[in-house]
Design a protein around this motif. Structure first.
Motif, PDB file in Angstrom:
ATOM      1  N   GLY A  94       0.816  -1.212   0.000  1.00 33.50           N
ATOM      2  CA  GLY A  94       0.000   0.000   0.000  1.00 33.50           C
ATOM      3  C   GLY A  94       0.846   1.258   0.000  1.00 33.50           C
ATOM      4  N   GLU A 128      -7.595  -2.909   3.121  1.00 34.24           N
ATOM      5  CA  GLU A 128      -7.386  -4.188   3.794  1.00 34.24           C
ATOM      6  C   GLU A 128      -8.623  -4.680   4.537  1.00 34.24           C
ATOM      7  OE1 GLU A 128      -4.946  -5.806   3.045  1.00 34.24           O
ATOM      8  OE2 GLU A 128      -3.145  -4.602   2.787  1.00 34.24           O
ATOM      9  N   GLN A 195       3.476  -9.344  -3.758  1.00 31.94           N
ATOM     10  CA  GLN A 195       2.850 -10.210  -2.742  1.00 31.94           C
ATOM     11  C   GLN A 195       2.888 -11.673  -3.155  1.00 31.94           C
ATOM     12  OE1 GLN A 195      -0.885  -7.495  -2.491  1.00 31.94           O
ATOM     13  NE2 GLN A 195      -0.580  -8.196  -0.411  1.00 31.94           N
ATOM     14  N   HIS A 357      -7.329  -5.532  -4.913  1.00 29.46           N
ATOM     15  CA  HIS A 357      -6.750  -4.187  -4.834  1.00 29.46           C
ATOM     16  C   HIS A 357      -7.832  -3.132  -5.055  1.00 29.46           C
ATOM     17  CE1 HIS A 357      -2.606  -5.521  -4.674  1.00 29.46           C
ATOM     18  NE2 HIS A 357      -2.862  -6.375  -5.642  1.00 29.46           N
TER      19      HIS A 357
HETATM   20 ZN   LIG Z   1      -2.188  -3.615  -0.789  1.00 29.71          ZN
END
Ligand SMILES: [Zn+2]
Length: 408
Positions: A94, A128, A195, A357
């Motif tokens: 982020g 999140e 990720q 996202h």
């Molecule tokens: Zn993220």
């Protein structure tokens, strides 16, 4: 035009990452929830960086910080990511996307370089979903698809989203004004750590995202018969947990057979009356199924259900499968993918994003594109999350070249 020095951008990005990474609700781990005092502090830091770079700063009703560099036309390129975190988060997921946007927009603003389109850097606060049982409030508001019913959702302390917005000093009445007019939003792009391990595996710092994976959650309930672990003969058992074990391995096998098209995970298993000396009579598991391809996911789900029924029949178990979540695949715009590929100079690695996202929401407003940055070990949502200054610098440089080549 100012030179692009990736290593200088990388060093700046790293120091900014550490500044934001120290803003937490807890001293020993990183926790930054939506509309919390830590969100406020992080937003103020982001706003000050935007100002230093020469962007004009505003904030909408959901607390999204917006840094604007005007262009000669009315269209805007939106560049964003989020500054909220999971509980016990890493520092990069982020914040790096927000920082990359600020540094890239600042590259043009510092040089007083007016482009044919404006640039808005957006720091969202609710990606999140670590506070309320919903997510993407900030980006859905920008996209004009905010769900007003979510205002009644409460956090663990019983505070509703509507109350939290008021405590943050904002007004629910201003939410509609957060939406971008469709004829102004040229595109939304986001830089994010991968990720996952693909870029590291391919030995590449950056990759172009083809889509944000769609997702299906299946709630699977198995009904057998509870019995004494010592007295019920093996052949007369209807063991719900043994059936669940077969189903878990089935999910793994089918996903492996898909050769990378689908990933499937059972991370939740509930044994209703748990005891070491009892044959389990009732078990619930949740299967999380994701794919960059709608058809691959649909085929997987169909085959998974068919084979689960066969397992249940063979074991004389009752089976109840409920779809509790269905998120379609969000494709990244081909033209924006080409733009990123050109910025990377040729034939970059292309990959789907397995994680969700803000782009999922922004895609309802305008075309979206994403650039992934290699992260160590593919680790995220973990304090061990790491992207190198060198890779971050290359990402900022690529974003700048992308902006130079962008046509609204
Ligand atoms: Zn993220």
């Amino acid at each position: 035009m100012a030179d692009i020095d990736p290593s200088a951008f990388g060093a700046r990005a790293e120091s900014m990452i550490h500044i934001l990474g120290s803003v937490s609700a807890e001293p020993k781990r990183l926790v930054r929830r939506f509309l919390s005092p830590e969100h406020r502090r992080a937003a103020d830091i982001v706003a000050s960086w935007m100002q230093e770079e020469g962007l004009s700063v505003s904030e909408d009703a959901l607390g999204t910080v917006r840094g604007h560099w005007p262009g000669s036309g009315a269209m805007r390129l939106l560049i964003g990511s989020h500054i909220d975190t999971v509980v016990d988060a890493g520092m990069f997921d982020g914040p790096f996307g927000v920082i990359a946007g600020i540094l890239a927009a600042g590259h043009f603003a510092r040089a007083k370089n007016r482009l044919p389109f404006g640039i808005d850097v957006l720091a969202f606060g609710d990606e999140e979903g670590s506070r309320f049982p919903a997510t993407l409030a900030s980006s859905t508001a920008c996209a004009g698809i905010f769900n007003m019913a979510s205002l009644d959702l409460a956090d663990r302390d019983g505070e509703t989203l509507a109350q939290a917005i008021a405590h943050y000093g904002k007004s629910v009445a201003d939410i509609p004004a957060a939406a971008y007019p469709r004829d102004q939003a040229a595109a939304y792009v986001e830089v994010h750590i991968e990720q996952g391990p693909v870029l590291e595996h391919r030995n590449q710092p950056l990759g172009v995202v083809t889509s944000i994976a769609g997702q299906t959650y299946l709630n699977v309930e198995l009904f057998g018969e509870a019995g004494h672990a010592g007295t019920v003969p093996m052949l007369l058992r209807r063991d719900a947990l043994a059936g669940a074990a077969e189903i878990i391995l089935l999910a793994e096998k089918l996903a492996r057979d898909s050769k990378g098209d689908v990933v499937a995970t059972v991370g939740h298993l509930d044994i209703t009356a748990k005891a070491s000396n009892v044959v389990a009579g009732h078990v619930v598991l949740i299967a999380d199924i994701r794919s960059g391809s709608e058809s691959a996911r649909a085929q997987f789900v169909e085959r998974f259900k068919t084979e689960m029924r066969a397992i249940a029949e063979r074991r004389y178990l009752g089976l109840l499968v409920t779809t509790t979540r269905e998120v379609p695949t969000t494709p990244c715009d081909p033209r924006l993918q080409e733009g990123f590929a050109a910025a990377l100079g040729g034939q970059p690695v292309k990959l789907a994003s397995g994680a969700g996202h803000d782009g999922t929401a922004m895609a309802k407003l305008c075309p979206i594109g994403m650039l992934f940055v290699r992260c160590r070990g593919g680790i995220s949502h973990n304090p061990a999350e790491y992207a190198s200054p060198a890779d971050m610098g290359l990402a900022v440089a690529a974003l700048i070249r992308f902006i130079e080549g962008f046509k609204p």
